[in-house]
Design an enzyme around this catalytic site. Sequence first.
Site, mmCIF file in Angstrom:
data_model
loop_
_atom_site.group_PDB
_atom_site.id
_atom_site.type_symbol
_atom_site.label_atom_id
_atom_site.label_comp_id
_atom_site.label_asym_id
_atom_site.label_seq_id
_atom_site.Cartn_x
_atom_site.Cartn_y
_atom_site.Cartn_z
ATOM 1 N N PRO A 197 38.487 40.625 45.832
ATOM 2 C CA PRO A 197 38.890 39.608 46.813
ATOM 3 C C PRO A 197 39.518 40.244 48.062
ATOM 4 C CG PRO A 197 39.825 39.150 44.643
ATOM 5 C CD PRO A 197 39.189 40.493 44.565
ATOM 6 N N PRO A 198 39.519 39.513 49.170
ATOM 7 C CA PRO A 198 40.118 40.050 50.394
ATOM 8 C C PRO A 198 41.605 40.333 50.213
ATOM 9 C CG PRO A 198 39.463 37.744 50.677
ATOM 10 C CD PRO A 198 38.915 38.198 49.369
ATOM 11 N N GLY A 199 42.067 41.366 50.892
ATOM 12 C CA GLY A 199 43.497 41.657 50.896
ATOM 13 C C GLY A 199 44.008 42.379 49.672
ATOM 14 N N THR A 200 43.106 42.891 48.825
ATOM 15 C CA THR A 200 43.562 43.546 47.612
ATOM 16 C C THR A 200 43.756 45.043 47.811
ATOM 17 O OG1 THR A 200 41.253 43.472 46.942
ATOM 18 C CG2 THR A 200 42.737 41.918 45.901
ATOM 19 N N GLY A 201 43.521 45.510 49.036
ATOM 20 C CA GLY A 201 43.816 46.913 49.315
ATOM 21 C C GLY A 201 42.609 47.835 49.261
ATOM 22 N N THR A 203 40.571 48.631 51.829
ATOM 23 C CA THR A 203 40.647 49.510 52.995
ATOM 24 C C THR A 203 41.743 50.556 52.795
ATOM 25 O OG1 THR A 203 40.046 47.579 54.292
ATOM 26 C CG2 THR A 203 40.800 49.509 55.504
ATOM 27 N N HIS A 419 41.152 33.099 24.419
ATOM 28 C CA HIS A 419 39.821 33.701 24.381
ATOM 29 C C HIS A 419 39.923 35.226 24.493
ATOM 30 C CE1 HIS A 419 35.401 33.623 25.517
ATOM 31 N NE2 HIS A 419 35.766 34.828 25.947
ATOM 32 N N GLU A 420 40.662 35.688 25.497
ATOM 33 C CA GLU A 420 40.783 37.139 25.700
ATOM 34 C C GLU A 420 41.591 37.789 24.581
ATOM 35 O OE1 GLU A 420 38.907 38.553 27.734
ATOM 36 O OE2 GLU A 420 38.325 36.747 28.842
ATOM 37 N N ASP A 497 29.274 36.242 26.719
ATOM 38 C CA ASP A 497 29.459 36.917 25.427
ATOM 39 C C ASP A 497 28.296 36.616 24.495
ATOM 40 O OD1 ASP A 497 31.946 37.590 26.379
ATOM 41 O OD2 ASP A 497 32.985 35.959 25.341
#
Length: 583
Positions: A197-201, A203, A419-420, A497
């Site tokens: 997603p945008p802004g996750t670092g 760059t 679930h996880e 799954d």
Amino acid sequence: MKKVVVIILSCFLILGAILSGVYFIQKPEHQMSYPTFLEAVQQHKVSDAILPENSNTFEVILKDQPNIKYTVPNPKTEDFIEYLLIHDISVKYRGDDTSKAMQSILIVSIIGGIFWYSRKGGNSNPLIKNANKKKISLIKSKRQALSQEAPRITLAQVAGNVEAKSMVEDIIQFIKEPDKYASVGARMPRGLLLYGPPGTGKTLMAKAIAGEANVPFYAMSGSDFVQMYVGVGASRIRSLFNKAKKSEKAVIFIDEIDAIGKMRARNVSASNDERDQTLNALLTEMSGFHENQGILVIGATNRLDTLDEALLRPGRFDRQIEIGLPDMNSRKMILSLHAKKKPLSDDVDLDELAKSTVYFSGAMLENLLNEAAINAANESNLVINKNHIEKAFYTVIAGAPKTDRSYITERDRSITAYHEAGHALATTLLLPDHFISKVTIIPSVRGAGGFNLSIPKDTMYQSKRQLLSNIQVLLAGRAAEELIFGEGEITTGASNDIQKASSLVIDYVNKFGMDPEMGLFSIKVLEEGLDKISINKCRELTNQLYDETRNLLKENRSLLEKITAQLLEKESLNSEDIRQICA
Ligand code: ADP
Ligand code: ZN
């Protein structure tokens, strides 16, 4: 004095305007529309383009009609001239002679006027003059210094993203010492794709890779390459790579790389050509440099799904790393990092803040602290307190794009967590050799609500028991949902799954010959696909494994609950966390 100059200048200006106006009105014209012109360029029919300065039109001469000048509306876009030159069109600039003469007179008189004014009325104090000069040269040298060596960014400035960071470590080593890798015949990836997603670092991470390897960083955005004109994008790619190649080792960063893969159909006549040419230029350049030269291309995208397949093939962006939204722990680290230079008052609890910023990206967290600091400064406060942060919270949320935050309800979060936890528990019980690197309920870009990242032990073969366990681990998510919420409440979250489990079961029975009843005979070699008996066997086996898995979880329900509770609290767990819970 000033007044006289202004009056003289305006007289010249008005005269110039009138004369050039008369010139343009007088001209007889053959008109050509802009799309017709573009088409003519594509068909290589255009020989000359004559561009009068500052006009809304320009003139075109076609190869087969050298005596006619067509008048075409001037698009006045930035790269228009580059576009013409790329298509081998000779470009002439023309102002008409009278207006040229007028221009020279104007320029001379302006320069004269300025000179005159500065001598008469300008500052005559030599001290102040010198001071001004010094100021200017100071500013100049400051700018140069800034552009030449922007502060080096290191991995320490990237908080969280633990998996991603460990995945780029060897790449950094490779850029530093390509020979070491070449001498043992190792071929390192030419391209690295960061997605999330945008802004996750992303760059930030790319800059940190360049910073750690201590090589120049060349960056462009995919949208810079998407042009109206065929060939411009491709030529920009070439010049970007040429620049990088001059410094031998380098990191080339292309943000929004999906723009090169996908282009909007704004320009109907040229879109496909342009896209393909740019993409081809990129691929050609990437295969062009020497394998162990020390040049790395990093692409970034928010949307892996729309990316052109060609980019993902081996030898291109063959290492792909997800940079996801930070979980609670990572948010704490990002907040702490950015709070370093910000004086916080004692009532600010970063743990608490990390907890309440679910689904915030790194950029949003940085923004949050910055807005809070602005709030503090506005009140002439020397420290940032809880109120400043609270106020900033709403600014950031209101300003942020309405992301997925709203649709994730508590119920969905709880379903995802069970679930996880089911997958994780089954892995721990059935495949103790596997290393669970991460279990999380933070949604992934690939569309999953949460995910399990487990690394199988490196072995050449898989045993029958391991294969069956793998299938059970895949089914454990659904099994946990059913066990906790009841048979009527199972969800679509397990579809992926189920697909994977089914194909493993088919292989188990039909490819590996492991089912005692079906024996060694492989039905898969027949082209028609599976026969009825085989399908029934697969179904039966899947259901049987599913029942076993559900029973296993049922027997260990308290562990399942514990893992789920931890997941709901911390959002993601690692191998050590799971081990402690199950110990
Ligand atoms: P992207 O390229 O993924 O859109 P950026 O790298 O442009 O994101 O991130 C924007 C800013 O957000 C960074 O300059 C940094 O200040 C902050 N940021 C984002 N992620 C992190 C992180 N993991 N650690 C520290 N700061 C981060
Ligand atoms: Zn699952």
